[in-house]
Design an enzyme around this catalytic site. Structure first.
Site, short mmCIF file in Angstrom:
data_model
loop_
_atom_site.label_atom_id
_atom_site.label_comp_id
_atom_site.label_asym_id
_atom_site.label_seq_id
_atom_site.Cartn_x
_atom_site.Cartn_y
_atom_site.Cartn_z
N TYR A 144 0.86 -1.18 0.00
CA TYR A 144 0.00 0.00 0.00
C TYR A 144 0.89 1.23 0.00
O TYR A 144 1.83 1.32 0.80
CB TYR A 144 -0.89 -0.02 1.25
CG TYR A 144 -1.78 1.18 1.40
CD1 TYR A 144 -2.92 1.34 0.61
CD2 TYR A 144 -1.50 2.17 2.35
CE1 TYR A 144 -3.75 2.45 0.77
CE2 TYR A 144 -2.32 3.27 2.52
CZ TYR A 144 -3.45 3.40 1.72
OH TYR A 144 -4.26 4.49 1.87
N ASP A 239 9.39 2.68 -0.70
CA ASP A 239 8.41 3.40 0.10
C ASP A 239 8.71 3.09 1.57
O ASP A 239 8.35 2.02 2.07
CB ASP A 239 7.00 2.96 -0.29
CG ASP A 239 5.94 3.66 0.55
OD1 ASP A 239 6.31 4.34 1.54
OD2 ASP A 239 4.74 3.52 0.24
N LYS A 267 5.23 9.59 8.50
CA LYS A 267 5.07 9.09 9.88
C LYS A 267 6.12 9.63 10.86
O LYS A 267 5.98 10.73 11.38
CB LYS A 267 5.02 7.56 9.88
CG LYS A 267 3.84 7.02 9.03
CD LYS A 267 3.59 5.56 9.25
CE LYS A 267 2.61 4.95 8.27
NZ LYS A 267 1.21 5.09 8.59
N1 HOZ Z 1 -3.05 3.54 6.18
C1 HOZ Z 1 -2.97 3.32 7.58
C2 HOZ Z 1 -2.77 1.89 7.88
N2 HOZ Z 1 -1.69 1.27 7.22
C3 HOZ Z 1 -4.21 3.76 8.30
C4 HOZ Z 1 -4.12 5.17 8.69
C5 HOZ Z 1 -5.16 5.61 9.69
O1 HOZ Z 1 -6.27 5.11 9.71
O2 HOZ Z 1 -4.85 6.47 10.47
#
Ligand code: HOZ
Length: 428
Positions: A144, A239, A267
């Site tokens: 992802y 990534d 992050k």
């Molecule tokens: N894309 C995030 C999990 N891999 C979720 C982000 C969120 O819900 O804060």
């Protein structure tokens, strides 16, 4: 455990926010419960609106590597705020953080700050296309890279959790430029390249996949991608939004000794504030506007609060012994959970890279999306809910990663393992 107030807040949120949440996995939908609404956090403990407290392994989905509300972060954000939250003009802090990132991450000679991981990957792809003059891109199923059109193809995280890896709303004309290989299979990469000679701008990969659970790269996989990309004139993008400053100070590229052409970050480098970044060789990065023609911009890019929190976080991560101590805690908790499952006679497949770990509800090895997708997600949901009742907050999906922070203590880890022992017995 009482969840009354969270349930009321969720009903109110659903009336005004689609699904009641601002990011899908948060909804707890795949584990058949209502989400907890969080009131506050400190260290590795989070408190919900009903005053229940939990040992937190979500850590805001990765950023909170030093724990919540670290005094250095509070201080720097408060100090910065008194001089202004955003100017839409350059500040010195942006260069300070850029230099810290360049010093840490082997592949980065220049870096551009943005406001989210999605923005970072989307922009990196555009730059790779602009640089190579090619249209096609390659990703791996179950990986992802945020929710931009080109990358919502066979995507992991919430897209996989909710069974929409190819989202409605992504025009087929866009998606047709995205080729999908299998993680850990160089053969699948070679086949796609043979079928699209000199048409592929970049290969983007999470060097440690963290959005289909945690799936480490097999020996030779990243090295193989490096070699293929060099030979074919393809830009290799790691990534590292999740793994950057997480699995090592210099990210997965430092840990595995493989240097991509470009890297995306997010992050941790924002210390819990919204941030993203993409960087790479000077030659590629100088194609970016205004030094080059590939356009990318953002009102809140390089935001002072986020830059300050990022600088303070990296200063803590740089301290000697930080990663060794985090490794020890992470090993203890991941091995403890795995042992608890074994003792209960419940088969799981356990993975860990540094402070990222996952308990796959699968008795076989998980090494790509086809194997990850075989997990018993119903059993995971039971385990998740039982752990919650025991005061342990995991990500509400089998296809996410658990994060350990420096704030987790021996006592927290013990509590987690005791809870896991009880919960595996319950579902066995
Ligand atoms: N894309 C995030 C999990 N891999 C979720 C982000 C969120 O819900 O804060």
């Amino acid at each position: 455990m009482n969840h009354k107030r969270s349930s009321i807040l969720f009903q109110q949120a659903k009336a005004v926010i689609p699904g009641g949440v601002n990011s899908p996995v948060r909804a707890f939908k795949s584990v058949g419960a209502d989400p907890l609404f969080i009131k506050k956090a400190s260290g590795c403990t989070i408190y919900d609106e009903d005053d229940n407290c939990f040992v937190d392994y979500v850590g805001s989905w990765g950023p909170m590597i030093i724990g919540h509300c670290h005094p250095d972060i509070i201080k720097t954000v408060q100090d910065t705020m008194t001089s202004g939250a955003s100017f839409g003009a350059p500040t010195e802090r942006e260069t300070v953080l850029a230099n810290m990132v360049i010093d840490a991450v082997p592949s980065i000679e220049m870096v551009r700050m943005v406001s989210s991981g999605t923005e970072a990957t989307m922009s990196a792809i555009r730059l790779a296309r602009g640089y190579t003059g090619r249209d096609k891109i390659m990703k791996f199923s179950g990986c992802y890279h945020g929710h931009s059109d080109a990358l919502l193809v066979k995507a992991g995280s919430g897209a996989a959790t909710f069974g929409v890896p190819d989202s409605p709303g992504v025009p087929a004309d866009f998606a047709k430029h995205t080729l999908t290989a299998e993680f850990n299979s160089l053969e699948s990469v070679r086949v796609l390249i043979a079928n699209h000679k000199e048409a592929i701008a970049c290969i983007i990969v999470e060097p440690v996949a963290g959005n289909m659970g945690t799936v480490p790269p097999r020996e030779g996989f990243l090295e193989g991608l490096r070699e293929i990309c060099t030979n074919e004139g393809i830009v290799l993008i790691f990534d590292e939004v999740m793994s950057g400053f997480r699995v090592a100070y210099g990210g997965a590229q430092e840990l595995y000794g493989v240097t991509p052409d470009m890297t995306t970050l997010g992050k941790i480098i924002g210390g819990g504030l919204p941030v993203g970044a993409f960087g790479g060789t000077r030659e590629i990065m100088e194609k970016l506007s205004p030094s080059g023609g590939v356009y990318q911009a953002g009102t809140l890019s390089g935001n002072p609060l986020a830059m300050s929190a990022g600088i303070a976080t990296l200063n803590i991560l740089k301290q000697p012994g930080f990663y060794a101590s985090l490794e020890e805690k992470s090993r203890a908790v991941a091995e403890g959970i795995s042992k608890a499952a074994r003792n209960a006679g419940y088969p799981i497949y356990s993975t860990r890279v540094g402070s990222m770990f996952c308990a796959f509800f699968n008795k076989n090895e998980v090494y790509d999306w086809p194997t990850a997708s075989q997990c018993d997600t119903k059993a995971f949901a039971k385990y998740f809910l039982a752990m919650l009742e025991e005061g342990v907050y995991l990500a509400p999906s089998q296809f996410e990663t658990a994060f350990v922070s420096a704030a987790h203590t021996e006592k927290d880890i013990e509590k987690t393992i005791t809870a896991a022992t009880k919960c595996f017995k319950l579902i066995a």
